[in-house]
Design a protein around this motif. Structure first.
Motif, PDB file in Angstrom:
ATOM      1  N   GLU A 118      70.143 -48.804 -94.019  1.00 45.92           N
ATOM      2  CA  GLU A 118      69.490 -50.013 -94.514  1.00 45.92           C
ATOM      3  C   GLU A 118      68.817 -49.745 -95.856  1.00 45.92           C
ATOM      4  OE1 GLU A 118      66.860 -51.141 -91.401  1.00 45.92           O
ATOM      5  OE2 GLU A 118      68.436 -52.023 -90.144  1.00 45.92           O
ATOM      6  N   SER A 119      68.213 -48.583 -96.006  1.00 55.06           N
ATOM      7  CA  SER A 119      67.576 -48.222 -97.272  1.00 55.06           C
ATOM      8  C   SER A 119      68.602 -48.143 -98.395  1.00 55.06           C
ATOM      9  CB  SER A 119      66.846 -46.893 -97.128  1.00 55.06           C
ATOM     10  OG  SER A 119      66.281 -46.476 -98.358  1.00 55.06           O
ATOM     11  N   VAL A 120      69.760 -47.560 -98.096  1.00 51.15           N
ATOM     12  CA  VAL A 120      70.826 -47.453 -99.094  1.00 51.15           C
ATOM     13  C   VAL A 120      71.321 -48.844 -99.485  1.00 51.15           C
ATOM     14  CG1 VAL A 120      73.186 -46.662 -99.496  1.00 51.15           C
ATOM     15  CG2 VAL A 120      71.539 -45.151 -98.364  1.00 51.15           C
ATOM     16  N   ARG A 121      71.540 -49.704 -98.482  1.00 50.85           N
ATOM     17  CA  ARG A 121      72.024 -51.058 -98.772  1.00 50.85           C
ATOM     18  C   ARG A 121      71.004 -51.845 -99.595  1.00 50.85           C
ATOM     19  NH1 ARG A 121      74.201 -50.733 -93.418  1.00 50.85           N
ATOM     20  NH2 ARG A 121      72.300 -51.654 -92.559  1.00 50.85           N
ATOM     21  N   GLU A 122      69.727 -51.715 -99.256  1.00 52.27           N
ATOM     22  CA  GLU A 122      68.690 -52.432-100.006  1.00 52.27           C
ATOM     23  C   GLU A 122      68.645 -51.965-101.461  1.00 52.27           C
ATOM     24  OE1 GLU A 122      65.112 -51.774 -97.900  1.00 52.27           O
ATOM     25  OE2 GLU A 122      65.640 -53.064 -96.195  1.00 52.27           O
ATOM     26  N   THR A 123      68.775 -50.665-101.673  1.00 60.61           N
ATOM     27  CA  THR A 123      68.742 -50.138-103.036  1.00 60.61           C
ATOM     28  C   THR A 123      69.963 -50.598-103.822  1.00 60.61           C
ATOM     29  OG1 THR A 123      67.528 -48.181-102.271  1.00 60.61           O
ATOM     30  CG2 THR A 123      68.606 -48.037-104.418  1.00 60.61           C
ATOM     31  N   GLU A 124      71.135 -50.541-103.197  1.00 58.44           N
ATOM     32  CA  GLU A 124      72.348 -50.999-103.866  1.00 58.44           C
ATOM     33  C   GLU A 124      72.252 -52.483-104.206  1.00 58.44           C
ATOM     34  OE1 GLU A 124      75.456 -49.987-101.162  1.00 58.44           O
ATOM     35  OE2 GLU A 124      75.658 -47.929-101.912  1.00 58.44           O
ATOM     36  N   GLY A 127      69.918 -53.007-107.118  1.00 56.17           N
ATOM     37  CA  GLY A 127      70.554 -52.609-108.371  1.00 56.17           C
ATOM     38  C   GLY A 127      71.543 -53.642-108.876  1.00 56.17           C
ATOM     39  N   ARG A 128      72.308 -54.233-107.958  1.00 55.51           N
ATOM     40  CA  ARG A 128      73.279 -55.246-108.367  1.00 55.51           C
ATOM     41  C   ARG A 128      72.600 -56.526-108.819  1.00 55.51           C
ATOM     42  NH1 ARG A 128      77.159 -53.553-103.349  1.00 55.51           N
ATOM     43  NH2 ARG A 128      78.436 -52.025-104.496  1.00 55.51           N
ATOM     44  N   LEU A 129      71.497 -56.887-108.168  1.00 57.36           N
ATOM     45  CA  LEU A 129      70.758 -58.070-108.602  1.00 57.36           C
ATOM     46  C   LEU A 129      70.170 -57.857-109.997  1.00 57.36           C
ATOM     47  CD1 LEU A 129      68.901 -59.026-105.293  1.00 57.36           C
ATOM     48  CD2 LEU A 129      70.918 -60.133-106.279  1.00 57.36           C
ATOM     49  N   GLU A 130      69.663 -56.654-110.262  1.00 56.92           N
ATOM     50  CA  GLU A 130      69.139 -56.355-111.602  1.00 56.92           C
ATOM     51  C   GLU A 130      70.259 -56.372-112.631  1.00 56.92           C
ATOM     52  OE1 GLU A 130      66.129 -56.193-112.562  1.00 56.92           O
ATOM     53  OE2 GLU A 130      65.196 -56.298-110.571  1.00 56.92           O
ATOM     54  N   GLY A 155      64.188 -64.513 -96.853  1.00 60.27           N
ATOM     55  CA  GLY A 155      63.645 -63.251 -97.317  1.00 60.27           C
ATOM     56  C   GLY A 155      64.271 -62.824 -98.637  1.00 60.27           C
ATOM     57  N   GLN A 156      64.496 -61.518 -98.778  1.00 64.58           N
ATOM     58  CA  GLN A 156      65.054 -60.977-100.011  1.00 64.58           C
ATOM     59  C   GLN A 156      66.446 -61.538-100.284  1.00 64.58           C
ATOM     60  OE1 GLN A 156      63.889 -58.895-102.459  1.00 64.58           O
ATOM     61  NE2 GLN A 156      65.853 -59.172-103.481  1.00 64.58           N
ATOM     62  N   ARG A 157      66.679 -61.917-101.537  1.00 63.82           N
ATOM     63  CA  ARG A 157      68.023 -62.387-101.897  1.00 63.82           C
ATOM     64  C   ARG A 157      69.002 -61.226-101.799  1.00 63.82           C
ATOM     65  NH1 ARG A 157      67.010 -65.227-106.173  1.00 63.82           N
ATOM     66  NH2 ARG A 157      67.146 -67.163-104.957  1.00 63.82           N
ATOM     67  N   ARG A 158      70.183 -61.514-101.269  1.00 63.45           N
ATOM     68  CA  ARG A 158      71.239 -60.515-101.136  1.00 63.45           C
ATOM     69  C   ARG A 158      72.504 -61.019-101.823  1.00 63.45           C
ATOM     70  NH1 ARG A 158      73.481 -60.092 -96.817  1.00 63.45           N
ATOM     71  NH2 ARG A 158      72.575 -61.819 -95.629  1.00 63.45           N
ATOM     72  N   LEU A 159      73.193 -60.109-102.469  1.00 61.94           N
ATOM     73  CA  LEU A 159      74.513 -60.398-103.017  1.00 61.94           C
ATOM     74  C   LEU A 159      75.530 -60.042-101.952  1.00 61.94           C
ATOM     75  CD1 LEU A 159      76.314 -61.273-105.350  1.00 61.94           C
ATOM     76  CD2 LEU A 159      76.212 -58.939-106.227  1.00 61.94           C
ATOM     77  N   VAL A 160      76.242 -61.037-101.464  1.00 57.27           N
ATOM     78  CA  VAL A 160      77.125 -60.863-100.313  1.00 57.27           C
ATOM     79  C   VAL A 160      78.548 -60.517-100.725  1.00 57.27           C
ATOM     80  CG1 VAL A 160      78.067 -62.000 -98.254  1.00 57.27           C
ATOM     81  CG2 VAL A 160      75.716 -62.477 -98.978  1.00 57.27           C
ATOM     82  N   HIS A 161      79.048 -61.204-101.757  1.00 58.61           N
ATOM     83  CA  HIS A 161      80.444 -60.988-102.161  1.00 58.61           C
ATOM     84  C   HIS A 161      80.585 -61.385-103.628  1.00 58.61           C
ATOM     85  CE1 HIS A 161      84.560 -60.080-101.265  1.00 58.61           C
ATOM     86  NE2 HIS A 161      85.006 -61.288-101.560  1.00 58.61           N
ATOM     87  N   TRP A 162      81.633 -60.883-104.273  1.00 66.56           N
ATOM     88  CA  TRP A 162      81.850 -61.164-105.689  1.00 66.56           C
ATOM     89  C   TRP A 162      83.315 -60.887-106.008  1.00 66.56           C
ATOM     90  CZ3 TRP A 162      78.951 -57.240-103.650  1.00 66.56           C
ATOM     91  CH2 TRP A 162      79.490 -55.949-103.744  1.00 66.56           C
ATOM     92  N   VAL A 175      84.363 -65.378-112.833  1.00 65.42           N
ATOM     93  CA  VAL A 175      83.781 -64.318-112.010  1.00 65.42           C
ATOM     94  C   VAL A 175      82.740 -64.997-111.128  1.00 65.42           C
ATOM     95  CG1 VAL A 175      82.405 -62.213-111.965  1.00 65.42           C
ATOM     96  CG2 VAL A 175      84.232 -62.491-113.656  1.00 65.42           C
ATOM     97  N   VAL A 176      82.924 -64.883-109.819  1.00 67.35           N
ATOM     98  CA  VAL A 176      82.134 -65.653-108.858  1.00 67.35           C
ATOM     99  C   VAL A 176      81.242 -64.700-108.055  1.00 67.35           C
ATOM    100  CG1 VAL A 176      82.230 -67.317-106.973  1.00 67.35           C
ATOM    101  CG2 VAL A 176      84.027 -67.314-108.730  1.00 67.35           C
ATOM    102  N   PHE A 177      79.983 -65.103-107.896  1.00 69.63           N
ATOM    103  CA  PHE A 177      79.011 -64.315-107.138  1.00 69.63           C
ATOM    104  C   PHE A 177      78.511 -65.151-105.968  1.00 69.63           C
ATOM    105  CE2 PHE A 177      78.822 -62.939-111.560  1.00 69.63           C
ATOM    106  CZ  PHE A 177      78.921 -61.553-111.451  1.00 69.63           C
ATOM    107  N   LEU A 178      78.653 -64.621-104.772  1.00 70.21           N
ATOM    108  CA  LEU A 178      78.147 -65.286-103.569  1.00 70.21           C
ATOM    109  C   LEU A 178      76.874 -64.576-103.121  1.00 70.21           C
ATOM    110  CD1 LEU A 178      78.328 -67.213-101.122  1.00 70.21           C
ATOM    111  CD2 LEU A 178      79.826 -65.508-100.035  1.00 70.21           C
ATOM    112  N   PHE A 179      75.756 -65.274-103.166  1.00 70.12           N
ATOM    113  CA  PHE A 179      74.486 -64.762-102.669  1.00 70.12           C
ATOM    114  C   PHE A 179      74.218 -65.368-101.293  1.00 70.12           C
ATOM    115  CE2 PHE A 179      74.466 -64.777-107.273  1.00 70.12           C
ATOM    116  CZ  PHE A 179      73.996 -63.512-107.596  1.00 70.12           C
ATOM    117  N   ASN A 180      73.172 -64.895-100.632  1.00 67.41           N
ATOM    118  CA  ASN A 180      72.908 -65.424 -99.294  1.00 67.41           C
ATOM    119  C   ASN A 180      72.265 -66.801 -99.315  1.00 67.41           C
ATOM    120  OD1 ASN A 180      70.508 -64.381-100.346  1.00 67.41           O
ATOM    121  ND2 ASN A 180      69.749 -63.675 -98.363  1.00 67.41           N
ATOM    122  N   ASP A 181      72.037 -67.366-100.527  1.00 71.81           N
ATOM    123  CA  ASP A 181      71.497 -68.726-100.586  1.00 71.81           C
ATOM    124  C   ASP A 181      72.229 -69.648-101.563  1.00 71.81           C
ATOM    125  OD1 ASP A 181      70.517 -67.150-102.667  1.00 71.81           O
ATOM    126  OD2 ASP A 181      68.613 -68.227-102.788  1.00 71.81           O
TER     127      ASP A 181
END
Length: 294
Positions: A118-124, A127-130, A155-162, A175-181
């Motif tokens: 989970e820590s690795v996924r959160e960091t990744e 980084g992608r959001l930045e 909660g925290q925004r997540r990038l799900v697919h791209w 180029v399409v970005f799918l976030f959790n919202d």
């Protein structure tokens, strides 16, 4: 088999020491960023590169191992503990007094692995959001879009697919970005040279590896993406079946309906690519709908 002066129980020892490994949770989460930073420094500072090579050669075992390989050792060791304990359990009789401690140690080792992952996924994800904040141009919105932030209900925004999609009519590259919202469509403002979009990544080979051509393309400050449509809240979209076509007709199409009645049709790289998009869009939109209750 218990040797003289020894013990045939190890579960209690594992239970004693596993909590001490939680210090590596943050270490593993930052491993990728640390590796990338070290690689960049080695490639740009000759003196550092020379020092690293010298240190790597100073080993009493005679086995050469790159400095970067040491970064992955904690992750490798932590993920092996559940496997090792499972083997011990299989070799331990049900009636053995250590059986309960081993099972408890296995549960703790699995929890530790889950926490590290989970820590690795959160960091990744962070980084992608930045990266999106730096490379995606969102003009014309009433408020600045901060990618690495909290959503209204998830909660925290997540990038799900791209990925890269093409408009079915006209073939415009997006180029399409799918976030959790929300879903965000962008257009590259540079020549992609026909390459599909990928996030920069760093391959670990134990040496001062340089970034690949794809990484260089993705990281370049000139590689910007401009917002094509305003962000689409996931409650406002759904996937719909393809238009009627001959069976097996190419290319594979992804059809999205933006409520109330605007249909978008995209050409995908492959049938697998289309299926991944449909699956991620459907699941993510459902999770958002459940969270908002709308």
């Amino acid at each position: 088999v218990r040797k003289e002066g020894g013990t045939d129980a190890i579960g209690d020892i594992m239970l004693q020491h596993l909590p001490q490994l939680t210090c590596y949770v943050r270490f593993c989460g930052r491993q990728s960023a640390a590796t990338q930073l070290l690689t960049q420094r080695i490639n740009s500072v000759p003196e550092l590169a020379q020092l690293v090579r010298h240190c790597e050669q100073q080993t009493s075992s005679g086995k050469l191992m790159g400095l970067i390989q040491y970064f992955v050792k904690p992750m490798q060791r932590i993920t092996r503990y559940p496997l090792l304990i499972e083997k011990l359990l299989k070799a331990t009789l049900e009636s053995h007094p250590d059986r309960g401690s081993l099972q408890e140690a296995l549960d703790e080792a699995k929890k530790l692995c889950q926490t590290v992952n989970e820590s690795v996924r959160e960091t990744e994800n962070s980084g992608r959001l930045e990266w999106c904040q730096e490379h995606v141009i969102c003009e014309g919105l009433s408020e600045k879009l901060v990618f690495n932030s909290q959503t209204n209900c998830l909660g925290q925004r997540r990038l799900v697919h791209w990925g890269t999609l093409f408009k079915h009519k006209g073939g415009k590259e997006l180029v399409v970005f799918l976030f959790n919202d929300f879903l965000l469509l962008t257009v590259p403002v540079f020549n992609t040279q026909g390459r599909p979009f990928v996030f920069p990544s760093l391959a670990l080979d134990g040496n001062a590896a340089s970034a690949s051509e794809d990484d260089q393309l993705a990281n370049s400050q000139k590689q910007k993406y401009r917002m094509y449509k305003r962000p689409i809240i996931l409650n406002d979209l759904m996937t719909v079946p393809e238009p009627d076509r001959d069976s097996g007709a190419e290319p594979p199409l992804l059809c999205i309906r933006v409520l109330p009645n605007e249909d978008w049709v995209f050409r995908c790289q492959s049938a697998q690519d289309r299926d991944r998009w449909k699956d991620r869009l459907t699941k993510t939109a459902k999770e958002y709908h459940n969270a908002t209750g709308e």
